[in-house]
Write an enzyme that holds these catalytic residues in place. Structure first.
Site: not given
Ligand code: ADP
Ligand code: MG
Ligand code: MG
Ligand code: MG
Ligand code: MG
Length: 442
Positions: A55, A133, A188, A195, A244, A315
């Protein structure tokens, strides 16, 4: 597919699986499921082939009461065993696509909506990748019965300040059993906030993963006697939880957002994609930040964006191009939060980006200043506009944007719009303690 099915039947036999869950997500991205008891491992074959009628009118935003019979059909690629259910007589699951009783894909199915948009990109040779993220809080009740963060720790803290290490450990084990490639987990910025990042994949796989991730985190936390919440801004005065969305387009295994021959090593396509995201940012907001509470997160000073701009190291902007290049070249959208429906969010982000590429939308110069250091007037002088500051503004912006409406399809748009308007109307008649504190003496 026959081979995959054989493998699944073997797994079910070998692991003493007694229940098969058929899962789908409602319009809010919340998981819903029906559990079919398995008398025989071979029962799976019929369930996969025939699907299960249900449903649809009782699932939020899915179908109306006068046209409610729908069919859930398992996507055989989504099979996994649920690690937080008992090991003996265990439970496995499939994520389902939704069909009409005539056997055609149902146009009110958010997963189907994303698939359609992805097909459009595939026709041009693109694989759309998303790496999310998602942040969350671990909370507990204080002596007055009010929810408070479960610890007082800060960014990257370790135990004993960080009271979440054991919980994150169990979460990571659970996710790995579910097939996640966990990249990193950490405390975080805010008290009680965590995170766990997992590796990007094509958007359908990632959207399924987001639903499963939230389910897993909540279930594991619950089993450990605490509560996990993905509410975007559970507490005033500290950071909220975002999700993000890092995005890229691959063509023939190459990242088309990367171009070693430009000064920034970011391609013209990536800049046009950004142009599209900026143009549609207001309407996107309704999908990416879809709750009344989302807009309490999008305020200056808490690492969440308020202004429609892009930058590289910045950022404080809505969009950021992180430093990594080559395959890792990506556009991070920082407004999205974990209350969004990931199927609808990725469909809308992709449509916006493709619109930018099709119409060569110039994103202008990047913004590299901390936007939180400027006044509203100074921001306006720079020609930068605001993100919507309320759900009301956001769903009105959505109403005006045919590209983003197109990314949802008419059926989902109408359902979404009506539900969001009702949410806003229910909220705006509330009278809070804050208001009595401010206005009782007028
Ligand atoms: P931040 O610096 O914002 O904390 P992170 O390093 O934690 O960033 O986030 C990285 C994210 O981006 C991860 O989920 C990673 O797998 C993803 N990522 C890396 N390369 C690519 C890509 N080419 N396309 C999409 N996502 C990507
Ligand atoms: Mg974060
Ligand atoms: Mg980020
Ligand atoms: Mg991150
Ligand atoms: Mg971060």
């Amino acid at each position: 597919d026959d081979k995959k099915l054989d493998q699944i039947i073997k797994t079910i036999e070998a692991n003493d699986i007694k229940f098969l869950r058929l899962e789908l997500a409602d319009i809010h991205g919340l998981p819903k499921s029906m559990a079919v008891p398995l008398k025989n491992a071979n029962d799976v074959e019929d369930i996969v082939n025939d699907g299960l009628l249900f449903d649809g009118s009782s699932v939020a935003g899915l179908a109306s009461i006068n046209d409610s019979d729908l069919l859930a059909k398992p996507d055989i690629n989504t099979f996994s065993t649920i690690p937080w259910r008992p090991e003996s007589k265990g439970t496995s699951r499939f994520i389902c696509d939704i069909y009409t009783t005539e056997g055609t894909p149902y146009d009110g199915d958010p997963r189907g909506i994303l698939k359609k948009t992805l097909e459009k990109a595939e026709k041009r040779g693109y694989q759309y990748n998303v790496g999310p993220e998602p942040e969350f809080f671990i909370i507990k009740k204080d002596e007055n019965g009010n929810y408070v963060p479960a610890d007082e720790a800060e960014y990257f803290d370790v135990e004993p300040l960080d009271q979440g290490t054991d919980i994150r450990r169990e979460i990571v084990f659970g996710l790995e059993e579910l097939g996640f490639d966990v990249e990193v987990s950490h405390h975080e910025v805010a008290a009680g906030q965590h995170e766990v990042d997992f590796k990007y994949a094509d958007a359908l796989k990632t959207a399924d993963a987001v639903i499963t991730f939230k389910e897993a985190v909540k279930a594991v936390a619950n089993n450990l006697g605490v509560k996990a919440t993905f509410m975007p801004k559970p507490f005033i005065g500290i950071n909220g939880s975002g999700m993000h969305c890092n995005q890229s387009l691959f063509k023939d295994g190459e990242n088309i957002f990367y171009d070693p021959n430009t000064e920034t090593q970011v391609s013209q396509e990536a800049l046009y994609f950004i142009g599209g995201l900026l143009k549609h940012a207001q309407a996107l907001s309704a999908i990416l930040s879809p709750t009344v509470n989302s807009y309490k997160r999008l305020v200056p000073g808490y690492e969440a964006p308020c202004y429609i701009a892009y930058g590289f190291k910045n950022r404080s902007t809505l969009l950021r191009i992180p430093a990594s290049r080559g395959l890792g070249t990506r556009i991070e959208c920082r407004s999205a939060d974990p209350s969004c429906n990931p199927y609808l969010a990725f469909s809308a982000l992709l449509e916006a980006g493709l619109d930018g590429m099709d119409n060569k939308l110039d994103p202008g110069e990047p913004t590299e200043e901390n936007l939180f250091a400027f006044s509203e007037e100074e921001i306006a002088e720079k020609g930068i506009s605001n993100l919507p500051t309320s759900l009301w503004e956001a769903y009105h912006a959505l109403e005006e944007d045919d590209v983003i409406i197109g990314a949802l399809g008419d059926k989902v748009f109408n359902q979404f719009y009506n539900i969001k308007r009702a949410e806003w109307d229910a909220y705006r008649i509330q009278v809070f303690d804050y208001e009595r504190d401010e206005y009782l003496n007028v």
